[in-house]
Enzyme design. Structure first.
Site, PDB file in Angstrom:
ATOM      1  N   LYS A   1     -15.593   1.739  -1.999  1.00 34.53           N
ATOM      2  CA  LYS A   1     -14.184   2.157  -2.081  1.00 34.53           C
ATOM      3  C   LYS A   1     -14.038   3.654  -1.814  1.00 34.53           C
ATOM      4  CE  LYS A   1     -12.048  -1.304  -4.993  1.00 34.53           C
ATOM      5  NZ  LYS A   1     -11.118  -1.524  -6.114  1.00 34.53           N
TER       6      LYS A   1
ATOM      7  N   GLU B   1       0.834  -1.216   0.000  1.00 36.84           N
ATOM      8  CA  GLU B   1       0.000   0.000   0.000  1.00 36.84           C
ATOM      9  C   GLU B   1       0.865   1.261   0.000  1.00 36.84           C
ATOM     10  OE1 GLU B   1      -3.313  -0.063  -0.412  1.00 36.84           O
ATOM     11  OE2 GLU B   1      -3.062  -2.227  -0.592  1.00 36.84           O
TER      12      GLU B   1
ATOM     13  N   GLU C   1      -6.467   3.553   7.208  1.00 37.00           N
ATOM     14  CA  GLU C   1      -5.780   2.901   6.078  1.00 37.00           C
ATOM     15  C   GLU C   1      -6.029   1.395   6.096  1.00 37.00           C
ATOM     16  OE1 GLU C   1      -4.302   3.530   3.393  1.00 37.00           O
ATOM     17  OE2 GLU C   1      -3.650   5.598   3.473  1.00 37.00           O
TER      18      GLU C   1
HETATM   19  N1  LIG Z   1     -15.292  -2.431  -9.333  1.00 36.41           N
HETATM   20  C1  LIG Z   1     -15.432  -1.106  -9.335  1.00 36.41           C
HETATM   21  N2  LIG Z   1     -16.618  -0.550  -9.670  1.00 36.41           N
HETATM   22  C2  LIG Z   1     -16.781   0.800  -9.672  1.00 36.41           C
HETATM   23  N3  LIG Z   1     -15.818   1.689  -9.368  1.00 36.41           N
HETATM   24  C3  LIG Z   1     -14.622   1.200  -9.006  1.00 36.41           C
HETATM   25  C4  LIG Z   1     -14.366  -0.208  -8.980  1.00 36.41           C
HETATM   26  N4  LIG Z   1     -13.082  -0.391  -8.581  1.00 36.41           N
HETATM   27  C5  LIG Z   1     -12.585   0.830  -8.382  1.00 36.41           C
HETATM   28  N5  LIG Z   1     -13.487   1.795  -8.635  1.00 36.41           N
HETATM   29  C6  LIG Z   1     -13.274   3.248  -8.552  1.00 36.41           C
HETATM   30  O1  LIG Z   1     -11.928   3.527  -8.852  1.00 36.41           O
HETATM   31  C7  LIG Z   1     -11.283   4.152  -7.745  1.00 36.41           C
HETATM   32  C8  LIG Z   1      -9.866   3.648  -7.634  1.00 36.41           C
HETATM   33  O2  LIG Z   1      -9.915   2.249  -7.448  1.00 36.41           O
HETATM   34  P1  LIG Z   1      -8.756   1.530  -6.660  1.00 36.41           P
HETATM   35  O3  LIG Z   1      -9.053   0.075  -6.563  1.00 36.41           O
HETATM   36  O4  LIG Z   1      -7.432   1.967  -7.229  1.00 36.41           O
HETATM   37  O5  LIG Z   1      -8.983   2.236  -5.269  1.00 36.41           O
HETATM   38  P2  LIG Z   1      -7.921   2.557  -4.247  1.00 36.41           P
HETATM   39  O6  LIG Z   1      -6.989   1.390  -4.218  1.00 36.41           O
HETATM   40  O7  LIG Z   1      -8.788   2.932  -3.083  1.00 36.41           O
HETATM   41  O8  LIG Z   1      -7.079   3.785  -4.596  1.00 36.41           O
HETATM   42  P3  LIG Z   1      -5.919   4.226  -3.587  1.00 36.41           P
HETATM   43  O9  LIG Z   1      -4.856   3.161  -3.656  1.00 36.41           O
HETATM   44  O10 LIG Z   1      -5.521   5.544  -4.144  1.00 36.41           O
HETATM   45  O11 LIG Z   1      -6.537   4.295  -2.207  1.00 36.41           O
HETATM   46  C9  LIG Z   1     -12.165   3.827  -6.535  1.00 36.41           C
HETATM   47  O12 LIG Z   1     -12.045   4.811  -5.523  1.00 36.41           O
HETATM   48  C10 LIG Z   1     -13.551   3.814  -7.163  1.00 36.41           C
HETATM   49  O13 LIG Z   1     -14.057   5.154  -7.300  1.00 36.41           O
END
Ligand SMILES: Nc1ncnc2c1ncn2[C@@H]1O[C@H](COP(=O)(O)OP(=O)(O)OP(=O)(O)O)[C@@H](O)[C@H]1O
Length: 129
Positions: free
Chosen positions: A99, A32, A73
């Site tokens: 998320k 992370e 986190e």
């Molecule tokens: N399966 C999904 N369906 C809809 N939206 C999604 C999906 N996966 C991710 N997102 C969107 O994309 C964004 C980034 O996804 P990610 O998985 O990278 O989140 P993250 O890991 O929380 O980012 P970070 O590492 O910056 O915290 C999410 O905050 C959400 O808005």
């Protein structure tokens, strides 16, 4: 034990549970990026706290702020992992909400830490001016 351990049965001892919990912390640090950034800020806050000789009360607030961000986190990573496990690469409005809300929790905790940082460190640093 380790991150590639394939155990699915319940832990049989305290040390086995502890080992898996330690693997969880290791995974946070290794995978992370944002967690690592917050860790760097926490270390800087502790070093600065030692330099300006914070009081025990100030240390309590700083520690609370650090652990609130770490906890946010941890929850954010748990939510991301579960959403990815359930939904995968498919777009789902509920996945986005989960998320984004989890990330919002980290943002709020970081905001709290900045407020505490201002209250604790600014008066201490002004003493040197
Ligand atoms: N399966 C999904 N369906 C809809 N939206 C999604 C999906 N996966 C991710 N997102 C969107 O994309 C964004 C980034 O996804 P990610 O998985 O990278 O989140 P993250 O890991 O929380 O980012 P970070 O590492 O910056 O915290 C999410 O905050 C959400 O808005």
């Amino acid at each position: 034990m380790g991150l590639n351990d394939k155990q699915v049965k319940k832990n049989k001892s305290f040390w086995q549970s502890f080992g898996h919990a330690f693997d969880g912390v290791k995974s946070l640090v290794l995978t992370e990026r944002n967690f690592r950034k917050h860790l760097v800020f926490a270390i800087l806050a502790v070093v600065l706290g030692i330099i300006v000789r914070l009081t025990i009360n100030e240390w309590l607030w700083v520690t609370l702020a650090i652990f609130m961000v770490v906890t946010a986190e941890v929850l954010n990573t748990v939510v991301e992992s579960i959403v990815d496990l359930v939904v995968g690469e498919r777009y789902e409005a509920a996945a986005k909400k989960a998320k984004d809300v989890a990330a919002g929790g980290v943002l709020l905790a970081a905001f709290f830490a900045v407020i505490i940082g201002c209250f604790v460190y600014i008066p201490e640093l002004l003493k040197f001016v």
